[in-house]
Motif scaffolding. Structure first.
Motif: not given
Length: 491
Positions: A18-36
């Protein structure tokens, strides 16, 4: 395929956080790290490097081959234990969230090799702790350093293979009903596994002893040179070391392959274990939410010995002290005090297992009338059950030698509660009432251990002036616990 699974795993982790999902900026950053793959692994490895440099400093200031070989034996425990721990815990989590469900319908003969590859990726950042020391040896003795590097990978491979064996025997069965008998068997399996790891973990306390008694240590290593990690000391005998490496590969490789086959077979068709039970009348009863959630966690843990191992981490952190007490026939008040602080500090590690135990049950929990505060408090209680039990037993054990140890009983309750409260208050600091699984990476865990360590230092400060200030220290602990309780109620 492994790259895809890695992305999907870290996407699922981000989605449940939820720390990531509820923060669009953090979610995009997490997905960016997950995709690489490179970015994700690079960030984790970089976080381990400072600790690796700290350990390497021990190797820098000596050229004595005897000392270096002995230190390398101690260091070689880390890849082994880390690989076994991550394999056992992460594999259970990966399978519980159904990451391999899409592969089960495909005509794949050995799909578990992808599970193995994925887990190796999760293990690999730990090399940041080990490689600096190996590179120091390579700079001084190139051939011996290369052999040390090979032994590090053998340790990873051995730990990973044993972790898969644990998953195969403990994590891939469907029980018709847990029952008291299965619960007892699960606890026994976990305790025996902890005792096994504890023998290796105790070795990590030997670095100072090794420097001071290198010749005595060398004699012990010489007796058990075939067994890992003692075999690592052979790096300064290249032909002998190369021979042992080949023997290890020849033994581990078939065990690894056969285990992969067994794991994949059980993933496709998990064995159902039927147990003889006594049929009793169902009785519906109303239970407090916190108690119900805590009991739910505990029941899930005792059904999954592979994850229960992580839940019991504080136990093998104090095994060396317990063994030493049996050997000397005494356990002083000061020793009991140190052990209680260690148990409280390393209770932080239990947060990882407490959060990951939910797996695919999280969506169901979200449909229930459970508030975030209640969920967080239940996790605090779940984290503290085992540490408090261990602490109380240590105090009772210490009272056999010094009855004044009973004065330390409040610490057995307060320190794990303080540790768990700080950890969960930090992880559940996000806004909103959504129930989620905050991510607790190794870097986060180290950070939380440091924060809890600072708070514990404040509690222990009066004891610097003597044990006569024991009640002052306990008063500070009680005050901190009260503040944390108020913060939790307002969360």
């Amino acid at each position: 395929m492994i790259r895809i699974l890695y992305r999907e795993l870290h996407y699922q982790i981000a989605k449940r956080n939820p720390l990531v999902v509820n923060d669009e900026k953090q979610f995009k950053k997490a997905i960016k790290n997950a995709m690489s793959l490179k970015r994700g692994l690079g960030v984790q490895t970089f976080g381990f490097i400072p600790f690796g440099l700290l350990m390497a400093s021990t190797f820098v200031f000596t050229n004595d081959r005897l000392v270096l070989a002995s230190l390398m034996v101690s260091l070689a425990l880390l890849p082994f234990v880390f690989a076994m721990y991550v394999t056992a815990i992460q594999a259970s989590y990966v399978l519980s969230i159904g990451l391999f469900k899409p592969l089960e319908a495909l005509p794949i003969r050995l799909g578990s090799k992808y599970l193995s590859g994925l887990l190796f990726l999760e293990i690999s950042p730990a090399l940041g702790v080990i490689l600096p020391s190996v590179f120091v040896i390579m700079a001084k003795y190139p051939l011996e350093g290369t052999l040390a590097l090979l032994w590090v990978f053998i340790g990873l491979f051995l730990g990973h293979a044993l972790g898969l064996v644990i998953v195969n025997f403990f994590a891939l069965k469907v029980h018709q009903r847990a029952g008291k008998g299965h619960t007892l068997k699960s606890l026994v399996k976990a305790v025996f596994f902890l005792l096994f790891i504890g023998m290796f973990m105790a070795m990590n306390y030997l670095q100072y002893y090794i420097r001071e008694h290198s010749e005595e240590v060398a004699r012990i290593i010489g007796k058990y040179f075939i067994a890992y990690p003692f075999s690592v000391a052979s790096i300064f005998e290249p032909s002998r070391s190369a021979g042992l490496l080949m023997v290890y590969v020849a033994i581990i490789a078939p065990v690894y392959y056969l285990t992969l086959r067994a794991v994949w077979k059980k993933i496709l068709e998990p064995p159902v274990v039927s147990e003889k039970i006594f049929v009793s009348k169902f009785k519906a009863k109303i239970t407090n939410k916190l108690l119900a959630l805590t009991l739910k966690d505990f029941r899930m843990f005792v059904r999954k010995p592979a994850m229960l191992v992580a839940f019991l981490i504080p136990l093998y952190m104090v095994l060396p002290t317990i063994v030493d007490a049996f050997r000397k026939g005494q356990l002083s008040l000061l020793n009991v005090l140190v052990v209680l602080f260690m148990i409280g500090l390393f209770s932080v590690a239990g947060a990882d297992a407490v959060l990951k135990v939910e797996g695919n049950v999280l969506e169901l929990l979200k449909t229930l009338p459970i508030r975030k505060r209640e969920f967080m408090l239940s996790k605090i209680l779940s984290m503290t059950i085992v540490p408090i039990t261990i602490g109380v037993l240590i105090v009772i054990f210490g009272a056999r030698y010094d009855v004044d140890s009973l004065l330390l009983l409040p610490y057995a309750f307060m320190l794990p509660l303080i540790s768990a409260s700080i950890t969960m208050l930090y992880l559940f600091r996000y806004t909103g009432e959504d129930i989620g699984i905050p991510e607790l990476s190794w870097l986060y865990m180290i950070f939380m251990i440091i924060i809890v360590g600072i708070v514990f230092a404040l509690i222990a400060a009066p004891l610097v002036f003597g044990l006569k200030h024991l009640f002052v220290s306990q008063g500070i602990a009680l005050g901190i616990l009260f503040i944390l309780f108020i913060m939790a109620k307002k969360h």
